[in-house]
Design a protein around this motif. Structure first.
Motif, PDB file in Angstrom:
ATOM      1  N   SER A 117       0.805  -1.221   0.000  1.00  0.00           N
ATOM      2  CA  SER A 117       0.000   0.000   0.000  1.00  0.00           C
ATOM      3  C   SER A 117       0.839   1.273   0.000  1.00  0.00           C
ATOM      4  N   HIS A 118       1.939   1.288   0.756  1.00  0.00           N
ATOM      5  CA  HIS A 118       2.786   2.483   0.831  1.00  0.00           C
ATOM      6  C   HIS A 118       4.132   2.103   1.428  1.00  0.00           C
ATOM      7  N   ASP A 119       5.007   3.084   1.607  1.00  0.00           N
ATOM      8  CA  ASP A 119       6.405   2.749   1.881  1.00  0.00           C
ATOM      9  C   ASP A 119       6.841   2.833   3.337  1.00  0.00           C
ATOM     10  N   HIS A 120       5.932   2.982   4.290  1.00  0.00           N
ATOM     11  CA  HIS A 120       6.350   3.025   5.687  1.00  0.00           C
ATOM     12  C   HIS A 120       6.907   1.672   6.131  1.00  0.00           C
ATOM     13  N   TYR A 121       7.758   1.709   7.141  1.00  0.00           N
ATOM     14  CA  TYR A 121       8.531   0.525   7.520  1.00  0.00           C
ATOM     15  C   TYR A 121       7.677  -0.634   8.020  1.00  0.00           C
ATOM     16  N   ASP A 122       6.518  -0.338   8.577  1.00  0.00           N
ATOM     17  CA  ASP A 122       5.658  -1.422   9.048  1.00  0.00           C
ATOM     18  C   ASP A 122       4.817  -2.013   7.922  1.00  0.00           C
ATOM     19  N   HIS A 123       5.026  -1.524   6.697  1.00  0.00           N
ATOM     20  CA  HIS A 123       4.323  -2.052   5.520  1.00  0.00           C
ATOM     21  C   HIS A 123       5.285  -2.480   4.416  1.00  0.00           C
ATOM     22  N   LEU A 124       6.456  -1.894   4.402  1.00  0.00           N
ATOM     23  CA  LEU A 124       7.478  -2.224   3.411  1.00  0.00           C
ATOM     24  C   LEU A 124       8.773  -2.507   4.162  1.00  0.00           C
ATOM     25  N   ASP A 125       9.100  -3.784   4.283  1.00  0.00           N
ATOM     26  CA  ASP A 125      10.227  -4.216   5.103  1.00  0.00           C
ATOM     27  C   ASP A 125      11.368  -4.698   4.213  1.00  0.00           C
ATOM     28  N   TYR A 126      12.510  -4.080   4.363  1.00  0.00           N
ATOM     29  CA  TYR A 126      13.679  -4.385   3.536  1.00  0.00           C
ATOM     30  C   TYR A 126      14.030  -5.870   3.564  1.00  0.00           C
ATOM     31  N   PHE A 127      14.107  -6.446   4.750  1.00  0.00           N
ATOM     32  CA  PHE A 127      14.575  -7.823   4.882  1.00  0.00           C
ATOM     33  C   PHE A 127      13.570  -8.812   4.285  1.00  0.00           C
ATOM     34  N   THR A 128      12.292  -8.519   4.424  1.00  0.00           N
ATOM     35  CA  THR A 128      11.277  -9.378   3.815  1.00  0.00           C
ATOM     36  C   THR A 128      11.341  -9.304   2.297  1.00  0.00           C
ATOM     37  N   ILE A 129      11.462  -8.094   1.770  1.00  0.00           N
ATOM     38  CA  ILE A 129      11.507  -7.932   0.314  1.00  0.00           C
ATOM     39  C   ILE A 129      12.761  -8.583  -0.264  1.00  0.00           C
ATOM     40  N   LYS A 130      13.889  -8.467   0.430  1.00  0.00           N
ATOM     41  CA  LYS A 130      15.113  -9.116  -0.038  1.00  0.00           C
ATOM     42  C   LYS A 130      14.908 -10.624  -0.168  1.00  0.00           C
ATOM     43  N   ALA A 131      14.199 -11.206   0.787  1.00  0.00           N
ATOM     44  CA  ALA A 131      13.926 -12.642   0.722  1.00  0.00           C
ATOM     45  C   ALA A 131      12.972 -12.965  -0.424  1.00  0.00           C
ATOM     46  N   LEU A 132      11.964 -12.127  -0.618  1.00  0.00           N
ATOM     47  CA  LEU A 132      10.985 -12.368  -1.680  1.00  0.00           C
ATOM     48  C   LEU A 132      11.568 -12.119  -3.069  1.00  0.00           C
ATOM     49  N   ALA A 133      12.680 -11.406  -3.128  1.00  0.00           N
ATOM     50  CA  ALA A 133      13.320 -11.144  -4.421  1.00  0.00           C
ATOM     51  C   ALA A 133      13.794 -12.431  -5.084  1.00  0.00           C
ATOM     52  N   LYS A 134      13.954 -13.487  -4.300  1.00  0.00           N
ATOM     53  CA  LYS A 134      14.416 -14.765  -4.846  1.00  0.00           C
ATOM     54  C   LYS A 134      13.315 -15.489  -5.614  1.00  0.00           C
ATOM     55  N   SER A 135      12.073 -15.051  -5.453  1.00  0.00           N
ATOM     56  CA  SER A 135      10.958 -15.658  -6.176  1.00  0.00           C
ATOM     57  C   SER A 135      10.710 -14.872  -7.461  1.00  0.00           C
ATOM     58  N   ASP A 136       9.667 -15.252  -8.196  1.00  0.00           N
ATOM     59  CA  ASP A 136       9.320 -14.499  -9.404  1.00  0.00           C
ATOM     60  C   ASP A 136       7.932 -13.873  -9.299  1.00  0.00           C
ATOM     61  N   VAL A 137       7.409 -13.753  -8.084  1.00  0.00           N
ATOM     62  CA  VAL A 137       6.063 -13.222  -7.885  1.00  0.00           C
ATOM     63  C   VAL A 137       6.013 -11.739  -8.252  1.00  0.00           C
ATOM     64  N   PRO A 138       4.964 -11.282  -8.943  1.00  0.00           N
ATOM     65  CA  PRO A 138       4.841  -9.858  -9.275  1.00  0.00           C
ATOM     66  C   PRO A 138       4.374  -9.030  -8.081  1.00  0.00           C
TER      67      PRO A 138
END
Length: 377
Positions: free
Chosen positions: A139-160
């Motif tokens: 929804s937006h870029d605040h830390y409780d909604h956009l988490d660096y470490f979670t996104i780094k892990a999800l980067a290994k997938s191909d989900v849009p």
């Protein structure tokens, strides 16, 4: 710090500037602040208030939770099921597809691993144990909604990923390939290829930023997720806005409405709903099964950790609102809602002596990085 993300440049920045919501140097809320949303007798809380103010802000024991993996092995009978995983992270199963909202598995809602609001409730399932998802929405870029470490892990997938204008720059900085990212302005729609699933960005009343120099340079949105048979509204973060009635008229009706209810304060009514205004928002959206989110995970305001749940439970009972309040990890189908049981009351809320570590954290000279936005979410 890598966790701050990246500013928009080039074609992305030009698209931002072309948005009707862009006001020369930043995005701005479009709807006037309704009278009463900010209590004139209440001052904006200070950083000291945030660190030391309030009572019972954290439970003394983990909240009851369920492992959803067994439930997820079986398709929902109705075609629509939601599993609250903490804060604003929900796995939505909608007519054979899985959509994950604002995924946060990190330990702090902060750019730092050692400072900032710490998670007090673990996610009921490890990120690596999650089933494959078809789409992630942010929804937006605040830390409780956009988490660096979670996104780094999800980067290994191909989900849009589907997100608000400008947030894609952060996602790219965190390792998501550009072709996997779709950024939406309000009222724009994304269609997941080879499916009937759509995501439409809609108005919300909030703000954005991951540091002191990027305030409101990315957009914030609510999101409507639709299949051919079902429709889900996800508020992201928002204060009460009359635009919800327009959302109902243009995108409703909704089978499931997920509204933020925690991290509220009398001075923040224009950026966070809280329980009372969430019920008003629910009515403006036309009703439907109501799943409260954005509570029970992080200590982001001065109220007691269970205040959102308790207030909703008491008010919804009087108003006959179809409230869904599952335990974390409990997969629920909106069409099969049952009488809410106040399970959170079983958590021992008696204060325990602070450990030396906690005392040290409170007395630290700079418990939050100087570049943190305020409020934090």
């Amino acid at each position: 710090m890598k966790t701050f993300g990246k500013k928009s440049t080039g074609a992305r920045l030009e698209r931002i500037k072309a948005s009707p919501l862009w006001d020369g140097d930043r995005f701005r809320n479009q709807y006037p602040i309704a009278p009463g949303l900010r209590n004139p007798d209440t001052s904006m809380p200070s950083i000291l208030d945030f660190i030391c103010g309030g009572e019972r802000r954290v439970p003394v024991a983990p909240l009851p939770s369920m492992n959803p993996l067994e439930s997820w092995r079986h398709k929902p009978d109705s075609g629509l099921r939601a599993t609250w995983l903490g804060h604003s992270t929900v796995l939505i199963e909608i007519d054979g597809l899985r959509v994950l909202t604002d995924p946060v598995w990190g330990q702090r809602a902060s750019p730092s691993r050692i400072a900032g609001p710490k998670r007090f409730q673990p996610v009921p399932v490890a990120l690596k144990a999650m089933p494959p998802v078809d789409l992630i929405v942010i929804s937006h870029d605040h830390y409780d909604h956009l988490d660096y470490f979670t996104i780094k892990a999800l980067a290994k997938s191909d989900v849009p990923f589907v997100t608000s204008l400008g947030v894609g720059a952060h996602l790219e900085a965190f390792g998501i390939a550009p072709e996997r990212i779709t950024e939406l302005d309000w009222w724009e729609t994304y269609t997941l290829p080879n499916t009937g699933l759509t995501v439409t960005a809609a108005p919300s009343q909030h703000f954005s930023g991951r540091g002191i120099k990027d305030r409101n340079t990315t957009l914030w949105s609510s999101l409507v997720i639709k299949s051919e048979k079902h429709s889900v509204f996800f508020s992201g973060d928002t204060g009460l806005t009359g635009q919800y009635e327009e959302i109902k008229n243009r995108l409703g009706p909704f089978d499931l409405i997920m509204l933020e209810v925690g991290a509220f304060h009398p001075a923040w009514g224009d950026i966070h709903l809280g329980p009372e205004n969430a019920m008003k928002a629910h009515a403006l959206l036309g009703g439907g099964a109501f799943l409260p989110v954005h509570w029970g995970t992080f200590n982001l305001a001065m109220h007691a950790w269970d205040a959102p749940a308790e207030a909703l439970f008491l008010h919804a009972e009087k108003s006959n609102i179809p409230l869904i309040m599952p335990q974390l990890g409990q997969a629920v189908e909106p069409i099969q809602t049952e009488l809410v049981k106040p399970w959170w009351r079983a958590v021992d809320t008696a204060e325990l002596p602070k450990s030396e570590t906690e005392k040290g954290d409170q007395n630290a000279e700079s418990p939050l990085p100087k570049s943190m936005p305020w409020p934090l979410d």
